[in-house]
Design a protein around this motif. Structure first.
Motif, PDB file in Angstrom:
ATOM      1  N   MET A 113      37.286  26.860 -14.577  1.00  0.00           N
ATOM      2  CA  MET A 113      36.490  25.635 -14.676  1.00  0.00           C
ATOM      3  C   MET A 113      37.338  24.540 -15.325  1.00  0.00           C
ATOM      4  N   VAL A 114      37.507  23.430 -14.608  1.00  0.00           N
ATOM      5  CA  VAL A 114      38.317  22.315 -15.129  1.00  0.00           C
ATOM      6  C   VAL A 114      37.383  21.237 -15.682  1.00  0.00           C
ATOM      7  N   HIS A 115      37.611  20.860 -16.933  1.00  0.00           N
ATOM      8  CA  HIS A 115      36.881  19.742 -17.552  1.00  0.00           C
ATOM      9  C   HIS A 115      37.855  18.575 -17.656  1.00  0.00           C
ATOM     10  N   CYS A 116      37.526  17.467 -17.015  1.00  0.00           N
ATOM     11  CA  CYS A 116      38.408  16.297 -17.072  1.00  0.00           C
ATOM     12  C   CYS A 116      37.519  15.061 -17.108  1.00  0.00           C
ATOM     13  N   GLY A 117      37.384  14.448 -18.299  1.00  0.00           N
ATOM     14  CA  GLY A 117      36.370  13.386 -18.426  1.00  0.00           C
ATOM     15  C   GLY A 117      35.005  14.031 -18.236  1.00  0.00           C
ATOM     16  N   SER A 118      34.126  13.410 -17.463  1.00  0.00           N
ATOM     17  CA  SER A 118      32.810  14.020 -17.233  1.00  0.00           C
ATOM     18  C   SER A 118      32.818  14.911 -15.996  1.00  0.00           C
ATOM     19  N   ILE A 119      34.005  15.123 -15.400  1.00  0.00           N
ATOM     20  CA  ILE A 119      34.116  16.033 -14.252  1.00  0.00           C
ATOM     21  C   ILE A 119      34.092  17.466 -14.772  1.00  0.00           C
ATOM     22  N   ARG A 120      33.278  18.293 -14.136  1.00  0.00           N
ATOM     23  CA  ARG A 120      33.211  19.702 -14.520  1.00  0.00           C
ATOM     24  C   ARG A 120      33.088  20.494 -13.228  1.00  0.00           C
ATOM     25  N   GLN A 121      34.216  21.032 -12.754  1.00  0.00           N
ATOM     26  CA  GLN A 121      34.196  21.725 -11.473  1.00  0.00           C
ATOM     27  C   GLN A 121      35.235  22.847 -11.458  1.00  0.00           C
ATOM     28  N   THR A 122      34.958  23.870 -10.675  1.00  0.00           N
ATOM     29  CA  THR A 122      35.923  24.967 -10.541  1.00  0.00           C
ATOM     30  C   THR A 122      37.095  24.509  -9.686  1.00  0.00           C
ATOM     31  N   ALA A 123      38.291  24.823 -10.136  1.00  0.00           N
ATOM     32  CA  ALA A 123      39.497  24.498  -9.359  1.00  0.00           C
ATOM     33  C   ALA A 123      40.362  25.738  -9.287  1.00  0.00           C
ATOM     34  N   SER A 124      41.063  25.901  -8.164  1.00  0.00           N
ATOM     35  CA  SER A 124      41.961  27.050  -8.035  1.00  0.00           C
ATOM     36  C   SER A 124      43.405  26.570  -8.092  1.00  0.00           C
ATOM     37  N   ILE A 125      44.270  27.420  -8.595  1.00  0.00           N
ATOM     38  CA  ILE A 125      45.693  27.085  -8.698  1.00  0.00           C
ATOM     39  C   ILE A 125      46.345  27.404  -7.351  1.00  0.00           C
ATOM     40  N   ILE A 126      46.951  26.406  -6.717  1.00  0.00           N
ATOM     41  CA  ILE A 126      47.621  26.607  -5.420  1.00  0.00           C
ATOM     42  C   ILE A 126      49.031  27.146  -5.666  1.00  0.00           C
ATOM     43  N   LYS A 128      42.562  10.010 -12.539  1.00  0.00           N
ATOM     44  CA  LYS A 128      43.636   9.057 -12.808  1.00  0.00           C
ATOM     45  C   LYS A 128      44.777   9.785 -13.519  1.00  0.00           C
ATOM     46  N   VAL A 129      45.985   9.310 -13.264  1.00  0.00           N
ATOM     47  CA  VAL A 129      47.155   9.918 -13.911  1.00  0.00           C
ATOM     48  C   VAL A 129      47.065   9.696 -15.421  1.00  0.00           C
ATOM     49  N   GLY A 130      47.380  10.739 -16.193  1.00  0.00           N
ATOM     50  CA  GLY A 130      47.355  10.625 -17.652  1.00  0.00           C
ATOM     51  C   GLY A 130      46.076  11.135 -18.280  1.00  0.00           C
ATOM     52  N   GLY A 145      45.971  20.220 -20.892  1.00  0.00           N
ATOM     53  CA  GLY A 145      47.099  19.529 -20.252  1.00  0.00           C
ATOM     54  C   GLY A 145      46.749  18.118 -19.849  1.00  0.00           C
ATOM     55  N   ASN A 146      47.634  17.517 -19.050  1.00  0.00           N
ATOM     56  CA  ASN A 146      47.454  16.158 -18.543  1.00  0.00           C
ATOM     57  C   ASN A 146      47.587  16.162 -17.028  1.00  0.00           C
ATOM     58  N   VAL A 147      46.922  15.192 -16.398  1.00  0.00           N
ATOM     59  CA  VAL A 147      47.092  14.994 -14.954  1.00  0.00           C
ATOM     60  C   VAL A 147      48.373  14.192 -14.758  1.00  0.00           C
ATOM     61  N   THR A 148      49.321  14.735 -13.971  1.00  0.00           N
ATOM     62  CA  THR A 148      50.608  14.046 -13.790  1.00  0.00           C
ATOM     63  C   THR A 148      50.727  13.364 -12.424  1.00  0.00           C
ATOM     64  N   ARG A 149      50.060  13.916 -11.404  1.00  0.00           N
ATOM     65  CA  ARG A 149      50.154  13.325 -10.060  1.00  0.00           C
ATOM     66  C   ARG A 149      48.881  13.614  -9.291  1.00  0.00           C
ATOM     67  N   ILE A 150      48.451  12.629  -8.518  1.00  0.00           N
ATOM     68  CA  ILE A 150      47.237  12.790  -7.721  1.00  0.00           C
ATOM     69  C   ILE A 150      47.609  12.750  -6.248  1.00  0.00           C
ATOM     70  N   ILE A 151      47.164  13.736  -5.503  1.00  0.00           N
ATOM     71  CA  ILE A 151      47.426  13.781  -4.061  1.00  0.00           C
ATOM     72  C   ILE A 151      46.186  13.232  -3.371  1.00  0.00           C
ATOM     73  N   GLY A 152      46.300  12.012  -2.842  1.00  0.00           N
ATOM     74  CA  GLY A 152      45.154  11.310  -2.256  1.00  0.00           C
ATOM     75  C   GLY A 152      44.546  12.063  -1.086  1.00  0.00           C
ATOM     76  N   TYR A 153      43.223  11.926  -0.958  1.00  0.00           N
ATOM     77  CA  TYR A 153      42.498  12.569   0.134  1.00  0.00           C
ATOM     78  C   TYR A 153      41.759  11.488   0.898  1.00  0.00           C
ATOM     79  N   THR A 154      42.014  11.386   2.210  1.00  0.00           N
ATOM     80  CA  THR A 154      41.321  10.388   3.025  1.00  0.00           C
ATOM     81  C   THR A 154      40.121  11.060   3.675  1.00  0.00           C
ATOM     82  N   PRO A 155      38.910  10.654   3.287  1.00  0.00           N
ATOM     83  CA  PRO A 155      37.731  11.321   3.842  1.00  0.00           C
ATOM     84  C   PRO A 155      37.551  10.968   5.322  1.00  0.00           C
ATOM     85  N   PRO A 156      36.946  11.849   6.119  1.00  0.00           N
ATOM     86  CA  PRO A 156      36.722  11.537   7.537  1.00  0.00           C
ATOM     87  C   PRO A 156      35.690  10.422   7.697  1.00  0.00           C
TER      88      PRO A 156
END
Length: 453
Positions: free
Chosen positions: A311-324, A351-353, A367-378
């Protein structure tokens, strides 16, 4: 109700303390009690307390309160008679991980024996001086100590320790004075484009959908048009702010660093979830499913490897994330690594940081967010095309076999149109052909049999 019965905090509670221009507390009138509106009207400075849960069972709520509400300071409560329990260290570690300055309040000194109090203080100082914490503990015993510790609290690694009793009122004046001298840590970003993070949603009768949260950047005014998102597909939708409430008072604008509640037009509560943001259209927001972060594993019983979920907590985001993938083969307690995460369910606005905490049972990492891989929604057109292009399976086809059988399968019913005396012979001929076909299929079962989609 169950909080009152069990005596434990289980949710994130809010309360305020107002100071007037002389530094006196406004909350205590001569008789009765003041509501929030009166306190705010009579105060020149208002401090908001975010009450978080202390019990281990509600640690998830506490982590959400620390990351989502973005507090300026942490006040760690220690019972003098109970001493330092496991959760005290847990909460201190959480504050250190999120770089929140902490001061300690030792309560109930009136009912604690002197030797127990001394043991508690000794252990507290030892923990604060330990290599993991590296704080400078300061016992506050006079007004001068209060001024020195308040002015150097953020810049230096000071950690003031207050010993108070709520029964006799001992040293409470020092604590109030300290709170009055504290200043906000968040930078002034009122002129930048607005950015508001949603912590909670409500449906208020007669008002409609209400969202509450923290404004991190810019200024938001009534009737402003903002973008709300990302939704389950990653889209941002235009939204209008109908009215704004802050500290239970109607206001016309909210500036950066302030918490507020907004009433929104034409949107259902079910369309909003915690972790969504409301941003100015000039930001041109982008959501992401995948992001990279630099993490430090604080505790893990075994090893962490790829495809691990937490479970990743980042700001008010609270969601399960898997390590790729990650820069090391496997991670143990105390290891640092660059890790690529992927959210399991919904795309999020990051956001980065930004600071992140991820936990799973007894596993904890920061930890910190270092890079964001953008997602273009359909786009809606792409979604429609995706749905309409699906090959529809007609009933009764079953599993199609090889190309030979599929081609000749129609020969049987085609002879039904043949009229006259030849009909029985043609049907029999077709029957024999189809029997031969089926025998051929049985003898070659693995010849390119397409599986049903």
């Amino acid at each position: 109700k169950h909080e009152a019965e069990s005596g434990r905090t289980s949710s994130v509670g809010n309360d305020i303390l107002g100071f007037n221009s002389q530094g006196k507390v406004v909350n205590k009138p001569d008789h009765g009690s003041l509501d929030w509106v009166k306190v705010c009207e009579e105060s020149s400075k208002v401090i908001t307390f975010i009450d978080l849960a202390g019990h281990e069972k509600y640690l998830k709520t506490t982590v959400f309160g620390m990351t989502g509400h973005a507090p300026d300071f942490g006040m760690l409560m220690v019972g003098a008679n109970a001493g330092i329990v496991g959760m005290t260290k847990e909460h201190l570690g959480l504050a250190l991980a999120l770089s929140v300055p902490v001061f300690v309040v030792v309560t109930k000194i009136d009912m604690s024996p002197a030797n127990v109090l001394q043991e508690t203080l000794k252990l507290l100082v030892k923990i604060l001086k330990s290599p993991g914490c590296r704080k400078v503990p300061v016992m506050v015993k006079s007004a001068d100590d209060v001024v020195i510790s308040a002015t150097n609290f953020v810049s230096e690694r000071l950690c003031p320790i207050f010993q108070v009793s709520n029964v006799t009122g001992e040293n409470l004046d020092y604590l109030k004075m300290f709170l009055n001298l504290l200043s906000t840590r968040s930078p002034m970003t009122d002129k930048e484009p607005a950015e508001f993070q949603i912590d909670d949603t409500y449906s208020v009768p007669g008002v409609g959908t209400v969202v509450s949260g923290t404004c991190f950047k810019g200024t938001i005014r009534c009737n402003d048009n903002l973008l709300l998102g990302p939704d389950a597909l990653g889209h941002f939708h235009p939204i209008a702010v109908k009215s704004i409430h802050r500290k239970r008072m109607p206001v016309t604008e909210v500036k950066s660093g302030q918490t507020a509640s907004f009433s929104l037009k034409k949107i259902k509560r079910s369309q909003i979830r915690k972790g969504m943001v409301m941003v100015s259209p000039t930001v041109n927001p982008e959501c992401c499913f995948e992001f990279e972060g630099e993490i430090l594993v604080l505790h893990h019983p075994t090893t962490i490897s790829a495809r691990y979920q937490a479970m990743v907590h980042c700001g008010s985001i609270r969601q399960t994330a898997s390590i790729i993938r990650m820069s090391a083969d496997c991670l143990r307690t105390g290891d640092k690594a660059q890790v690529l995460f992927r959210f399991v369910k919904n795309p999020e606005f990051l956001k980065v940081g930004q600071k992140l905490v991820f936990r799973e049972g007894r596993t904890k990492a920061v930890g910190n967010v270092t890079r964001i891989i953008g997602y273009t929604p359909p786009t809606p057109a792409q979604l429609k095309a995706k749905l309409t292009n699906k090959p529809l399976q007609t009933r009764g086809e079953g599993r199609k076999r090889g190309s030979g059988g599929a081609g000749n399968s129609n020969s049987g019913p085609a002879t039904a149109t043949v009229s006259g005396g030849n009909a029985p012979t043609t049907t029999a001929a077709n029957n024999t052909a189809s029997t031969a076909n089926s025998q051929q299929q049985q003898s070659l079962p693995n010849q390119g049999s397409p599986v049903k989609a």
